[in-house]
Design a protein around this motif. Structure first.
Motif, PDB file in Angstrom:
ATOM      1  N   GLY A 146      26.503  18.412 -10.063  1.00 44.97           N
ATOM      2  CA  GLY A 146      25.271  17.485  -9.904  1.00 44.97           C
ATOM      3  C   GLY A 146      25.695  16.082  -9.418  1.00 44.97           C
ATOM      4  N   VAL A 378      14.447  18.496 -12.154  1.00 42.98           N
ATOM      5  CA  VAL A 378      15.143  18.335 -10.852  1.00 42.98           C
ATOM      6  C   VAL A 378      15.713  19.494 -10.085  1.00 42.98           C
ATOM      7  CG1 VAL A 378      17.127  16.799 -10.118  1.00 42.98           C
ATOM      8  CG2 VAL A 378      15.905  16.154 -12.032  1.00 42.98           C
ATOM      9  N   GLY A 380      17.896  21.309  -7.086  1.00 41.25           N
ATOM     10  CA  GLY A 380      18.629  20.940  -6.129  1.00 41.25           C
ATOM     11  C   GLY A 380      19.271  21.956  -5.438  1.00 41.25           C
ATOM     12  N   ASP A 402      18.668  16.714  -3.878  1.00 43.30           N
ATOM     13  CA  ASP A 402      17.876  16.843  -5.172  1.00 43.30           C
ATOM     14  C   ASP A 402      16.717  16.169  -5.037  1.00 43.30           C
ATOM     15  OD1 ASP A 402      19.760  18.299  -7.674  1.00 43.30           O
ATOM     16  OD2 ASP A 402      21.055  16.786  -6.255  1.00 43.30           O
TER      17      ASP A 402
END
Length: 674
Positions: A146, A378, A380, A402
């Motif tokens: 992330g 979110v 991504g 993202d």
């Protein structure tokens, strides 16, 4: 210019000539008629093969500390600083690269773990006896996990049931009558399937007021029940599955010595109380597609419900999290490989604060009732390319995209890592990367609730954004066949594009939160040396300089509660066959700026020394250990301002810069069935 001079100095050291080829740190003892191989006791080490700078604290290292929970597991690490958020709740917080732990991604076996509402109390939700290791990686992390890793990543590894003891029992008691019990049960059904059941409970029975006799408990009364069940399945065809479920219940209350929970909202006595319930689950599954590629999935979900009160102010928070990550790995050639994947994160935080007005001490200045909700979706996508030329050179370039639905932002996150080993065991690393983070006014600044400051949120808080870059070198010098000198030096710079800024300097009665207007950055230089003067005796000496600044009301100032420098000295000795073990840790903590010159030393706290030690006696199936924390008995004088009138504007228990607990003795017993 200072930053570039430091970088040049580190690189100059990096290109020097170093003799001696480091040998494998394994001691071989020859017996007749066969050989037996015995691994050295390693408490901490740098993971030389990692492309990121990675310090590993092992289970043996954790056994040299009281290590009741994760918040007490970094005492012998120079990289991570530990302190209290306030003088009422007992919550601990960490710092990495001069910034609070919220900027370090907390992972459990490479899956996001403690974030959002769980962050304030989260360090106390991880019993130290469950940990197999802690890996502390500095700088921008991999894009696979992330965009939130800004200053680094702390990855926790719980004990693995297929290689842990069949049964372990740990009993702990300290001089303040805090009791703990930890039990671990591992069972291996066959070569493919194994499971582990881990339970933990703690309760303290004694109210103590050693800190200046201000009438407040030094540590709240606490009860916690914590249980984990995990399963591991390994199929013969290469399929691998790990699943874990964890439930935590905790209740704590504190405040003035005579306070009882039923006295909540009593105008004549100040109390704090809180109940937390948290459920966390994850599953990781992977399998090979062919001899050059594989596919893996990571899925986790958590729910936390927290109710708390501070005097006459109530706080309630609920958070639901879901995270999914799909990764595809493939070897592209003899020297190259790639990882690609997609991810999805859903986070729903619902917070409420109510402050009953008394003597001008409101929580929110614009309204006594404040609700906050942040719901993020979110999605991504990411990719990472690796070039590896044997052990000499490795580089990884990653990029992810993202979309954050709450902030309506398209987030582009590039990351680059380099590792060069011109001479064996002499390693140079460099990294640079961008990071983002969704800030939370209350959870990120939980200690402010233990004060009467009015909270002002100015404007709409935007997502935090920063760049981090750094260089590191590591070298092992061989003294003899089984003794080495390990040297590590690094420099990291973090520059914020936007940050949630907590301004506590404008007024002693106000706290202003706003987006960054100006600069905010940190420069951190650190050097560690570990040496074995003689067999079985290890000495670690480390030093760190922090230059952390932020703009407050148009003035660039030192960031509060960050030490200007820190030193660490650790001695570890064990007798042959490890029957006796002795650990002594000394921390040198430099001055830190306090808001509004809250001290008699021109706005900076005094430097102080913090020491802790432990002696362990090992038997065939058990260990007996005894230790002392805060040997020097140094505590912060008068940590609670206005304790005489806790319902007035002068009350503030959030100014904490030194230990809150005095000298503490403890005794423990571990029993193992292998």
């Amino acid at each position: 210019m200072k930053k570039f001079a430091i970088i040049a100095f580190v690189i100059l050291l990096a290109v020097g000539e170093f003799p001696a080829k480091a040998q494998d740190t394994v001691t071989k003892a020859k017996t007749l008629p066969a050989f037996s191989i015995r691994h050295k006791l390693e408490c901490r080490f740098q993971k030389l093969s990692s492309i990121e700078q990675n310090e590993v604290i092992t289970a043996d290292g954790l056994k040299g500390l009281a290590c009741c929970n994760l918040g007490e597991s970094f005492e012998n690490s120079a990289s991570v600083d530990v302190g209290y958020s306030d003088a009422v709740t007992g919550c601990k917080q960490i710092q990495l690269l001069g910034l609070t732990g919220i900027y370090s991604q907390m992972m459990l076996e490479n899956i996001p773990f403690l974030r959002g509402v769980a962050a304030p109390y989260g360090l106390g939700f991880v019993p130290g006896q469950w940990l197999e290791s802690i890996s502390v990686s500095k700088g921008a992390g991999t894009v696979k996990n992330g965009y939130e890793s800004i200053t680094g990543c702390i990855n926790l590894e719980f004990e693995k049931p297929q290689r842990g003891n069949r049964f372990t029992l740990n009993l702990y008691e300290n001089s303040d009558l805090k009791s703990e019990i930890t039990a671990k049960l591992n069972h291996r059904f066959n070569d493919n399937l194994s499971t582990g059941l881990y339970v933990f409970g703690t309760k303290n029975l004694l109210r103590v007021d050693h800190l200046g006799h201000d009438g407040f408990m030094d540590f709240p009364m606490q009860t916690q029940a914590n249980i984990v069940n995990r399963w591991l399945y390994q199929a013969d065809n290469g399929f691998h599955s790990i699943s874990l479920i964890n439930y935590v219940y905790e209740n704590r209350f504190g405040g003035q010595m005579e306070f009882q929970p039923e006295m909540w909202k009593n105008d004549s006595i100040y109390g704090f109380g809180g109940t937390t319930k948290r459920l966390h689950f994850f599953t990781k599954n992977g399998f090979p597609i062919n001899d050059k590629s594989s596919l893996g999935t990571q899925i986790s979900a958590s729910y936390i419900h927290q109710d708390a009160f501070y005097g006459k102010s109530d706080y309630c928070a609920k958070e639901k999290n879901f995270y999914a990550n799909i990764l595809y790995d493939r070897e592209l050639g003899a020297f190259t490989s790639m990882t690609a994947g997609i991810s999805m994160r859903y986070s729903d935080i619902d917070e409420g604060i109510y402050s009953d007005p008394y003597l001008g001490a409101l929580i929110f200045s614009n309204d006594t009732l404040a609700w906050g909700q942040m719901c993020e979706v979110v999605p991504g996508v990411f990719g990472e390319y690796t070039l590896k030329l044997g052990t000499i050179f490795t580089t990884t370039a990653g990029l992810r995209y993202d979309y954050n639905s709450f902030f309506h932002r398209h987030l582009i996150t590039p990351r680059l890592h380099l590792r060069w080993e011109p001479v064996e065991t002499y390693i140079i690393r460099a990294s640079i990367g961008r990071g983002f983070r969704a800030a939370n006014v209350i959870a990120d600044n939980f200690g402010i609730l233990a004060s009467s400051r009015n909270i002002h949120v100015l404007g709409n808080i935007d997502i935090e954004e920063s760049w981090n870059g750094g260089v590191n070198f590591t070298k092992n010098f061989q003294l003899s066949k089984d003794r080495t000198i390990k040297l590590t030096a690094d420099y990291y710079h973090t520059e914020f594009v936007n940050q949630l800024v907590a301004d506590l300097d404008a007024s002693p009665f106000e706290a202003y939160f706003n987006n960054l207007e100006g600069r905010s950055f940190s420069d951190v230089v650190q050097m560690d040396v570990t040496i074995e003067p003689f067999r079985n005796f290890e000495v670690t000496l480390a030093g760190k300089l922090n230059n952390v600044k932020c703009t407050y009301h148009n003035v660039l100032m030192d960031k509060p509660y960050t030490s200007k420098w820190r030193g660490l000295l650790v001695f570890t000795y064990h007798t042959p066959f490890e029957k006796w073990r002795f650990d002594l840790t000394t921390q040198l903590n430099g001055p830190m700026r306090l808001p509004l010159n809250v001290s008699e030393h021109n706005g900076y706290s005094k430097p102080y020394i913090y020491m802790l030690g432990q002696v362990t006696r090992k038997f065939k199936h058990s260990d007996l250990y005894v230790g002392i924390e805060n040997i020097t008995n140094y505590v912060q004088p008068h940590p609670i301002a206005g304790y005489q009138t806790p319902f007035s504007q002068s009350f503030d228990a959030s100014v904490v810069y030194a230990p809150l607990m005095g000298r503490l003795f403890y005794l423990g017993f571990r029993y193992n069935i292998r």
